[in-house]
Design an enzyme around this catalytic site. Structure first.
Site, PDB file in Angstrom:
ATOM      1  N   ASP A 358       0.857  -1.187   0.000  1.00 61.63           N
ATOM      2  CA  ASP A 358       0.000   0.000   0.000  1.00 61.63           C
ATOM      3  C   ASP A 358       0.892   1.235   0.000  1.00 61.63           C
ATOM      4  O   ASP A 358       1.937   1.257   0.653  1.00 61.63           O
ATOM      5  CB  ASP A 358      -0.912   0.009   1.233  1.00 61.63           C
ATOM      6  N   GLU A 360       1.101   5.615   0.275  1.00 61.55           N
ATOM      7  CA  GLU A 360       0.500   6.915   0.550  1.00 61.55           C
ATOM      8  C   GLU A 360       1.175   7.906  -0.386  1.00 61.55           C
ATOM      9  O   GLU A 360       2.399   7.847  -0.594  1.00 61.55           O
ATOM     10  CB  GLU A 360       0.690   7.324   2.012  1.00 61.55           C
ATOM     11  N   HIS A 496      -5.174   4.441   6.460  1.00 58.09           N
ATOM     12  CA  HIS A 496      -4.507   5.426   5.597  1.00 58.09           C
ATOM     13  C   HIS A 496      -3.049   5.652   5.999  1.00 58.09           C
ATOM     14  O   HIS A 496      -2.508   6.732   5.804  1.00 58.09           O
ATOM     15  CB  HIS A 496      -5.270   6.754   5.584  1.00 58.09           C
ATOM     16  N   ASP A 501      -2.255  -0.316   6.467  1.00 53.95           N
ATOM     17  CA  ASP A 501      -3.196  -0.671   5.407  1.00 53.95           C
ATOM     18  C   ASP A 501      -2.723  -1.927   4.676  1.00 53.95           C
ATOM     19  O   ASP A 501      -3.538  -2.768   4.270  1.00 53.95           O
ATOM     20  CB  ASP A 501      -3.358   0.478   4.420  1.00 53.95           C
TER      21      ASP A 501
END
Length: 520
Positions: A358, A360, A496, A501
């Protein structure tokens, strides 16, 4: 732009003389001025602390006439391979120098004092450069690119130079980090069914448009025409010229300009959007947009483009060891008891390795936004074995809405590794695995775009927990990660955030794999 720089330094009292303007672009449709400044590494904290002041200085330098200003900051970093490509393209304006000088004749040495760049050449070439003022122009070009302290000069070749072998060895090692996918083929395109149209017929192979890195007097390019339009010079409405774009089989495009003469002004009207052509002419660089080029064909032939064309990519050889981010053994935080039963992996997971990851990011566009965190967990035979997690310095302020969503602040990422340092390690970590993600195409888009910039290509198989959820839990109304974790009673410790995540997505994937096997 020089006038702007002088005015900017004046209104800011020289506080930011260390900034170098790398790119300036005005987007007319949005009335947006977009600027990119480079800064030296030691000034990083000063730059981010003064973003508002710098923006105000830019506005004052334009006498307050522009309100919509977007400023990006990039850390100046001297990369020898990029430098060699750029400077070899730049010196093509000096034909004798470009013909006789090779990369082996360009010596670079970096230490705590700065960067020393030496062009080694014989007496005749030194005299030529002095007559053409080549040294001054090359030095100005180099110093406009970097914030580092750069010492540049020419050196007449002598057999007494003991350092040449060391420099050549280092250069050869640098070159060996990259290879072509197909070693027996070059980076060229062979147009087919060539027909004479304007000027001399062109039987030569065409270069890849993406390999255009500097101005040249003679280049052959091919592609499909789009956006063709007739234009007229403002000071001479009767003087017509034509603008169009060609897109080659690598899916890269370049703007083209053609000025017809009396012999060709009727012929040029036969050009149409969708036609395939091969052209031969010069390349020039846009003075306001560094790295933006225009193709000026003198000769144009109609052709067809190879239907079975396959890009011969330049591939980076990723090292066998980690350099920046080191995977850590996975440690479960769940409490275990003597009565826990160790579950065997489901048939779908058995014998496979998955990398659940994941990201960001600062936004939603892989081409322009930046990665600020990568979190991943590797699953082997259904068991979590290790994790990969790091912040990434995006070299720009994080938008407030992203901080509100993720909790990641500028202070968290400042001084962290760059994407250029992290991505080779993540490639090694995920190599040979099946990539898994929640809406995996979004995250894959970012690693794919950033990887291609470093000649690293992620071509893993992929699984998407959103797609699997829709297939095996058809009654669930929404398939966001929060909905899937709630459905399976999985706790996400910090939504998040990349690593949390990734761990939550991995738990969801394990449960979905069980449903997959039960459905068979």
């Amino acid at each position: 732009m020089q006038t702007f720089i002088e005015k900017f330094r004046e209104v800011t009292d020289g506080r930011y003389d260390f900034l170098k303007l790398q790119n300036a672009e005005f987007v007319i449709d949005e009335l947006l001025l977009s600027l990119t400044f480079a800064y030296p590494e030691e000034k990083e904290q000063d730059v981010f602390a003064a973003v508002d002041d710098i923006k105000m200085g830019v506005k004052l330098a334009f006498d307050g006439d522009i309100d919509n200003i977007d400023i990006k900051f990039v850390k100046s970093h001297f990369d020898r391979e990029f430098f060699l490509l750029d400077v070899m393209a730049f010196i093509k304006q000096f034909p004798m120098l470009a013909t006789m000088l090779t990369e082996k004749d360009i010596l670079t040495h970096a230490d705590e004092k700065g960067i020393r760049i030496v062009f080694r050449m014989n007496d005749a070439l030194c005299d030529y450069c002095n007559k053409k003022s080549a040294g001054r122009k090359i030095e100005e070009h180099i110093k406009n690119m970097y914030c580092e302290n750069i010492d540049f000069g020419f050196e007449k070749y002598t057999d007494e130079d003991d350092d040449i072998e060391d420099f050549e060895r280092e250069l050869e090692e640098e070159k060996n980090r990259f290879t072509l996918e197909n070693l027996n083929a070059g980076r060229v395109i062979q147009p087919q069914n060539v027909e004479e149209f304007i000027g001399k017929i062109i039987y030569e192979k065409a270069a890849y448009i993406e390999d255009v890195i500097g101005e040249t007097d003679r280049t052959v390019l091919c592609g499909v025409i789009s956006g063709l339009r007739e234009c007229a010079k403002k000071d001479n409405p009767n003087r017509k010229f034509y603008k169009f774009t060609i897109t080659d089989p690598t899916d890269k495009s370049i703007s083209c300009l053609y000025f017809p003469n009396k012999k060709t002004e009727n012929q040029i009207t036969l050009l149409k959007d969708g036609k395939s052509i091969v052209g031969r002419g010069k390349i020039t660089e846009d003075q306001m947009r560094h790295g933006s080029f225009t193709f000026w064909p003198n000769d144009i032939s109609f052709c067809t483009l190879p239907a079975d064309f396959k890009i011969n990519r330049i591939v980076r050889k990723v090292d066998d060891v980690y350099h920046t981010v080191f995977p850590q053994p996975y440690v479960s935080l769940q409490q275990t008891t003597l009565f826990d039963v160790v579950k065997e992996p489901t048939p779908y997971l058995r014998g496979k390795t998955f990398c659940v990851f994941d990201l960001e990011t600062t936004g939603f566009k892989p081409e322009s936004d930046r990665i600020i965190e990568i979190g991943a967990v590797r699953i082997v035979d259904g068991k979590f074995v290790d994790t990969f997690n790091t912040y990434i310095d995006p070299k720009m302020p994080i938008p407030e809405k992203i901080t509100d969503l993720t909790g990641i602040r500028d202070s968290d990422v400042m001084g962290q590794p760059s994407i250029e340092d992290v991505l080779p390690d993540f490639y090694k970590y995920s190599d040979g695995t099946i990539l898994v993600g929640q809406n995996v195409q979004f995250d894959y888009g970012f690693i794919s775009v950033n990887g291609a910039r470093q000649n690293i290509y992620f071509e893993n198989e992929m699984e998407d927990t959103v797609v699997l959820g829709r297939k095996f839990i058809p009654d669930l109304k929404k398939y966001k990660l929060a909905n899937l974790t709630r459905y399976f009673n999985i706790v996400n410790q910090s939504a998040h955030r990349g690593i949390y995540d990734a761990l939550a997505t991995a738990e969801v994937f394990i449960r979905l794999a069980e449903l997959m096997d039960n459905a068979q």
